[in-house]
Design a protein around this motif. Structure first.
Motif, mmCIF file in Angstrom:
data_model
loop_
_atom_site.group_PDB
_atom_site.id
_atom_site.type_symbol
_atom_site.label_atom_id
_atom_site.label_comp_id
_atom_site.label_asym_id
_atom_site.label_seq_id
_atom_site.Cartn_x
_atom_site.Cartn_y
_atom_site.Cartn_z
ATOM 1 N N THR A 79 -33.468 -23.727 7.073
ATOM 2 C CA THR A 79 -32.375 -23.209 6.260
ATOM 3 C C THR A 79 -31.171 -24.138 6.355
ATOM 4 O O THR A 79 -31.092 -24.996 7.242
ATOM 5 C CB THR A 79 -31.964 -21.804 6.729
ATOM 6 N N ASP B 234 -35.209 -7.788 11.356
ATOM 7 C CA ASP B 234 -36.154 -8.871 11.594
ATOM 8 C C ASP B 234 -37.538 -8.498 11.072
ATOM 9 O O ASP B 234 -37.969 -7.342 11.177
ATOM 10 C CB ASP B 234 -36.221 -9.163 13.093
ATOM 11 N N THR B 235 -38.242 -9.480 10.505
ATOM 12 C CA THR B 235 -39.579 -9.203 9.982
ATOM 13 C C THR B 235 -40.547 -8.793 11.088
ATOM 14 O O THR B 235 -41.466 -8.003 10.854
ATOM 15 C CB THR B 235 -40.136 -10.433 9.252
ATOM 16 N N GLN C 49 -33.884 -11.496 1.045
ATOM 17 C CA GLN C 49 -33.613 -12.143 2.322
ATOM 18 C C GLN C 49 -34.912 -12.728 2.845
ATOM 19 O O GLN C 49 -35.802 -11.998 3.281
ATOM 20 C CB GLN C 49 -33.033 -11.126 3.325
ATOM 21 N N THR D 11 -28.960 -19.818 10.872
ATOM 22 C CA THR D 11 -29.719 -18.584 11.005
ATOM 23 C C THR D 11 -31.122 -18.762 10.442
ATOM 24 O O THR D 11 -31.342 -19.598 9.559
ATOM 25 C CB THR D 11 -29.017 -17.437 10.252
ATOM 26 N N PRO D 12 -32.081 -17.964 10.911
ATOM 27 C CA PRO D 12 -33.460 -18.090 10.411
ATOM 28 C C PRO D 12 -33.653 -17.471 9.040
ATOM 29 O O PRO D 12 -34.698 -17.643 8.427
ATOM 30 C CB PRO D 12 -34.279 -17.353 11.470
ATOM 31 N N THR D 13 -32.643 -16.743 8.549
ATOM 32 C CA THR D 13 -32.766 -16.024 7.275
ATOM 33 C C THR D 13 -31.975 -16.733 6.187
ATOM 34 O O THR D 13 -30.871 -17.223 6.430
ATOM 35 C CB THR D 13 -32.267 -14.578 7.424
ATOM 36 N N ASN E 22 -26.815 -8.881 10.674
ATOM 37 C CA ASN E 22 -28.058 -9.550 10.302
ATOM 38 C C ASN E 22 -29.078 -8.563 9.748
ATOM 39 O O ASN E 22 -29.170 -7.424 10.215
ATOM 40 C CB ASN E 22 -28.672 -10.263 11.518
ATOM 41 N N THR F 30 -37.105 -15.096 5.446
ATOM 42 C CA THR F 30 -37.083 -15.609 6.811
ATOM 43 C C THR F 30 -38.035 -16.786 6.933
ATOM 44 O O THR F 30 -39.234 -16.651 6.668
ATOM 45 C CB THR F 30 -37.481 -14.520 7.815
#
Length: 460
Positions: free
Chosen positions: A307, A375-376, A299, A311-313, A372, A301
């Protein structure tokens, strides 16, 4: 005056499916001389071919040297650098990953700012970079309107862009490469960053060669020395087992929902993005002894602007492998215990994901089902708190396990130091053996003592 003729033959469009992109080539013959022109899309190629056919029907003479009719020759505008760079982005966009798209935009933005030169009054440098990065070099963004406030900067860049032909000038190319060697704050850029941006510039110019704007890549003529890059892991980042266990325990005490995330990296060696994609179905967790993880993807980011979704991922396959490949890695008993404890305390995501976003903005809890991946930012904040709690002040300020990725370095170094054959370690890590030995050459303890002992024996 160039020679003209009415002896013209035009063929159908030739489609070429390359490893990275598909191109379309219009081919024709004028007075026995063959010509061709390659385009990024079928529509552009067909439009050009149609213009040639119309010229033959209207009885226009064709020039033998470039194969063009008089009307088309007069109308052929010289392509600008900005137009070519945008065409390159469009050609790469469909098959490039989100992170690759973002990297291309960064490199092309730096190059274009250098080529544009000094900004006129009224065009802010920050707005110019933003117009290039967020719009000109983002194929997805260009399907909509310009972001507010960037209209003037984008219009000036389009008007002021030099011809693509200036890229044959070694002085211009050297100026771009020198810009790549510096960060925005003027400090030296990381060697890996310089190499990545230079590779992008090389590929952009290769695309120009492919489209017959240049006979050869002009970048090859520039004798420019890039900063030396090294893949070797600095042994100062590698944490020992006792300190690693202390860090993992500190995460459990402060951020228990992601404690097993770091345990996966340290005990099994996957990349953080691969752990984010891990599901309960990918884990074999026996009551005792060793288990096994099946890594099926990652996954990544990069931000929703890069993308294909909103979504940011972005879900990707394993690194350097096809989308259907998997990788099996052993799960140490301590990792099995950590994952079982995680599942006892935290509900898995909607698709069985182990590590998911459980809170939203401002720390507001999210109700299940969790959809989801974690988050990183959450991962990095948790690791920062763990280092502050488990390390001394001197260790905290050092390079020791500064990033979660450093746990992977510690894992692979531990395996090598334990005497596991490099081929097996490379298989588990998703590396080639040559890469593994090059990257971790300085992290294998005991090699110095063995070598010195052999020298002593020889001198006796």
């Amino acid at each position: 005056m160039s020679e003209t003729t009415y002896d013209v033959r035009i063929w159908t469009i030739h489609q070429y499916k390359g490893a990275r992109r598909t191109t379309y080539t219009a081919k024709w013959r004028v007075g026995g001389v063959k010509h061709q022109r390659t385009f990024a899309t079928a529509k552009l190629a067909e439009a050009f071919r149609t213009s040639l056919l119309v010229a033959t029907r209207e009885g226009m003479p064709f020039f033998v040297d470039d194969g063009l009719p008089a009307n088309l020759r007069a109308k052929q505008p010289e392509q600008s650098w900005l137009q070519h760079a945008m065409a390159y982005v469009d050609a790469k966009w469909p098959t490039a990953s989100a992170r690759h798209r973002k990297g291309i935009a960064e490199a092309l933005t730096d190059a274009t700012v250098v080529l544009l030169g000094v900004n006129p009054t009224g065009v802010d440098a920050t707005q110019l970079r933003s117009a290039l990065y967020r719009w000109a070099f983002n194929s997805q963004a260009r399907t909509g309107p310009l972001p507010p406030g960037l209209e003037a900067a984008a219009a000036w860049a389009e008007r002021s862009s030099p011809s693509l032909a200036v890229m044959a000038d070694a002085t211009r190319l050297r100026a771009v490469l020198d810009r790549y060697a510096r960060r925005q704050d003027g400090k030296p850029a990381a060697p890996a960053t310089v190499a990545r941006k230079r590779a992008t510039l090389h590929n952009v110019l290769e695309y120009a060669v492919e489209l017959e704007h240049f006979d050869s890549n002009p970048l090859k003529k520039v004798k420019w020395r890039a900063p030396k890059a090294t893949d070797v892991v600095d042994r100062r980042v590698v944490v020992n087992p006792a300190k690693a266990r202390a860090l993992l325990e500190a995460v459990w005490q402060q951020d228990p929902a992601v404690a097993a995330f770091f345990a996966c990296i340290y005990y099994a060696g996957p990349r953080p993005a691969e752990v984010r994609a891990l599901t309960i179905h990918d884990c074999s967790l026996p009551d005792s002894g060793w288990g096994q993880l099946t890594l099926v993807g990652s996954q990544q980011t990069s931000g929703s602007a890069w993308t294909d979704g909103a979504t940011p991922t972005e879900e990707r396959g394993l690194k350097h492998r096809s989308t259907r490949d998997t990788r099996l890695v052993p799960a140490h008993p301590e990792l099995v215990a950590a994952l079982r404890r995680h599942l006892d305390h935290f509900q898995a995501g909607a698709s069985g994901q182990l590590f998911v976003a459980r809170t939203g903005r401002a720390g507001v809890p999210i109700s299940p089902p969790y959809a989801n991946p974690v988050d990183t930012g959450t991962i990095y904040r948790a690791w920062h708190r763990a280092r502050a709690a488990a390390l001394t002040a001197r260790e905290f300020d050092s390079m020791l396990a500064r990033r979660p990725y450093d746990l992977r370095h510690a894992c692979l170094s531990t395996w090598l130091n334990a005497g596991v054959p490099p081929a097996r370690v490379a298989e588990w890590a998703g590396h080639g053996v040559d890469v593994l030995l090059r990257v971790y050459a300085n992290c294998v303890e005991g090699d110095d003592e063995i070598a010195l002992g052999r020298i002593e024996g020889a001198l006796r």
